[in-house]
Design a protein around this motif. Structure first.
Motif: not given
Lengths: 319, 346
Positions: B322-335
């Motif tokens: 779940x944490x990994x998914x969160x990081x992936x989505x976080x980085x994508x939306x930040x970019x």
């Protein structure tokens, strides 16, 4: 001099034959109604009859078993549904916990249930063959246990053995026991169909009358395979009556043998527990009040669990 | 316990109190029983033991006064009475949510992995335009698939995708409306506070009585109600934070209200709105386990299994998933945010 010493020894030996003052005791209080009653009864008897200082620890089956193994706490785990906690049997085998008695003497009842009004309207649904021939009548869906419960493995085995998919019976895997209970209650309130797993004695089944679907006879070796996720082939067998026990840590058993003796006798029949839970629901009572009801009305039952000294201390209640 | 009896007698309610006592108070407390066992009489209470005049204490002195549990029973009865009407209204309103969730889950589950993974990577590339990010996401997806967590991860992704999308579609307009009306803001802020702090199970169990528990909208509602709050708050904040002078300049240039909103306020508020969307996605992921308690599929189911069965490894791995998914989505939306407002890249 030796006379003084031997007198001293005799006095100290003499004082240990009476009930040594009981110390601090911790006992689990599982988060369902019957367990709450059992814990409160045990707590009251230990405090008033044996002079212990008792702490009730809110808990659940698997966390209690783990805590017993890893930390040796709490001292007493009562209403352990052994089938739901395979980890408990492992601990028993290792000698870390000692099972002292069956707290529900008839054992817990685990069944596949349909509502009573449905069984009365369609009597053919009382057997599993009838249900599978008319899946739509029960709502077309089997309400399964959550992941991590022992019954989930058994139900998953049985659903394969009965071939639910081919018979058009969908399976809904509940996320938690709360949603399973709520789905039963919701269906009953609107007098709709429901077909799924539940166990007794529970407050829910005391409130909503359900009828067990006949799965056929109990076959021990088939059930043993059904209980293991990796075993095959899966067969058809009904549920046996579940062992519901009181377990104590071996340290506690050595420390307080009198209490352990009381706990080994502490048990309820399903009839008694059902009556208490029904009274509780009718009078909108709390667990403590249900305990007080039991202590006031079942004196012959609990008086037999105590040793003479405790009975003496509780003489005020045994009139 | 006659502590408050004089109070009732003084008010002239002694008759009323006794009148209802036909149903004898057959509920003894354990404390009374313990006292009886010791052979004590009911002790006269000292000032140190004076009870607060709560419903239960008053009931003990006057049997006709309701006990506090009658309050909770009363609320329950009211709910059971209105639930049929409520469900008639709410069921059709929330049905689209069920269809969207079922559709998304079906889509994510039936698309084979050799189509799904490249598709997801393509979306990430389009949104983020960063090869490093695409590489990271690819590593994560392959990692999930390698340890047999692919189905669970895609189920969680599907649920989060639908819920976040709905949060944004509903939340941004509400935030805009809030920013334009102080009264609306004053009314909505307490509701938003409540949505974030009210434990989900408190309204989820009654919802099971309204909808069928097998409907995906149950956990959809749980996630949306919790996760929609950041996007509403931050949209409102972002628009309100736009410089007053810029608005004045826009008025001076002769822009209409609508043009001001779309051409000035929203573009300038976009960093805050994107931050809100990012937070909404993070909060929907944090609801994954509670959603699984109400039968949502995905990584939450594995976490619960790990907890219940004491399979510590399963619990840890799925939690980390779940944490990994969160990081992936976080980085994508930040970019995506950085691209949308180049002057504000993080």
């Amino acid at each position: 001099m030796s006379a003084v010493i031997s007198a001293f020894i005799m006095i100290s030996v003499g004082s240990t034959t009476a009930n040594a003052a009981c110390g601090k005791v911790s006992i689990t209080e599982m988060n369902w109604a019957s367990a709450s009653v059992v814990t409160n009864v045990a707590k009251f008897l230990m405090e008033q009859g044996y002079g212990c200082k008792v702490t009730a620890v809110p808990s659940d089956t698997v966390p209690a078993a783990t805590s017993l193994a890893e930390k040796g706490e709490p001292d007493i785990a009562t209403e352990m549904w052994v089938n739901s906690a395979p980890v408990y049997q492992k601990l028993e085998a290792e000698g870390k916990v000692k099972t002292v008695g069956n707290v529900l003497s008839d054992g817990g009842a685990e069944h596949w249930l349909i509502p009573k009004y449905l069984a009365e309207k369609h009597p053919e649904l009382k057997t599993i063959q009838g249900v599978l021939a008319n899946p739509k009548l029960v709502g077309g869906r089997f309400h399964n246990c959550p992941e991590g419960w022992g019954c989930r493995i058994i139900n998953d085995s049985l659903k394969k053995a009965f071939n639910f998919k081919a018979k058009g019976m969908a399976v809904f895997n509940h996320g938690s026991g709360d949603t399973l209970a709520a789905s039963l209650a919701a269906a009953y309130e609107k007098k709709g169909p429901w077909f799924g797993y539940y166990w007794a004695p529970t407050a829910l089944l005391g409130k909503y009358e359900m009828v067990a679907v006949d799965l056929g006879p109990f076959k021990s070796d088939v059930h043993k395979c059904n209980r293991k996720p990796d075993c095959s082939p899966k067969g058809i067998s009904s549920y046996p009556s579940a062992r519901v026990v009181t377990g104590v840590t071996t340290k506690f058993a050595e420390r307080e043998p009198a209490i352990v003796k009381m706990l080994s006798k502490l048990s309820f029949t399903n009839h008694q527990m059902g009556e208490i839970l029904a009274w509780k629901k009718d009078n909108n009572a709390s667990s403590q009040e249900a305990t007080a009801y039991f202590l006031k009305n079942y004196q012959k039952v609990w008086a037999g669990w105590l040793n003479d000294e405790a009975r003496g201390k509780l003489a005020g209640l045994l009139k | 316990m006659s502590t408050f009896e004089p109070f009732f007698t003084a008010l002239g309610l002694a008759e009323w109190c006794k009148g209802e006592a036909g149903q004898a108070n057959n509920l003894t407390s354990l404390a009374d029983l313990a006292a009886k066992a010791k052979g004590e009489e009911e002790a006269i209470l000292s000032i140190w033991e004076l009870p607060f005049p709560s419903m239960d204490a008053l009931h003990a002195s006057c049997a006709a006064f309701p006990k506090s549990r009658e309050l909770s029973k009363g609320i329950e009865n009211v709910f059971l009475d209105i639930k049929d009407t409520l469900s008639l209204v709410l069921d059709p309103l929330t049905q689209p949510l069920s269809w969207l969730l079922q559709g998304a889950l079906w889509l994510f589950e039936t698309t084979p992995w050799w189509m799904m993974i490249p598709l997801l990577l393509a979306v990430v590339m389009l949104v983020g335009r960063s090869r490093i990010l695409v590489g990271f996401v690819a590593a994560c997806l392959f990692g999930f698939a390698f340890i047999d967590y692919y189905t669970f991860a895609t189920q969680t992704l599907a649920v989060i995708f639908v819920c976040s999308m709905l949060c944004v579609i509903v939340g941004v307009p509400v935030g805009i409306a809030m920013s334009r009306s102080d009264r609306l803001q004053r009314t909505l802020i307490p509701i938003l506070d409540m949505l974030q702090t009210l434990p989900a199970f408190v309204y989820l169990i009654p919802l099971i009585f309204l909808f069928s528990v097998t409907e995906p909208k149950l956990y959809g509602i749980a996630i949306i109600l919790y996760a929609i709050v950041p996007v509403i708050r931050l949209t409102d904040l972002g628009i309100r934070l736009v410089d007053v002078e810029v608005i004045e300049a826009a008025t001076a240039f002769g822009l209409t209200e609508r043009q001001k909103l779309t051409k000035v306020q929203i573009p300038l508020a976009l960093p805050n709105i994107m931050a809100g969307i990012n937070q909404t996605i993070m909060m929907s992921l944090s609801m994954v386990v509670i959603a699984s308690l109400v039968s949502a599929p995905g990584l939450g189911v594995l976490v619960l299994r790990g907890i219940r069965n004491l399979e510590l490894g399963v619990g840890l791995l799925s939690g980390l998933g779940i944490v990994v998914l969160a990081i992936v989505l976080d980085r994508t939306t930040k970019l995506a945010l950085a691209r949308v407002s180049p002057s504000q890249n993080q």
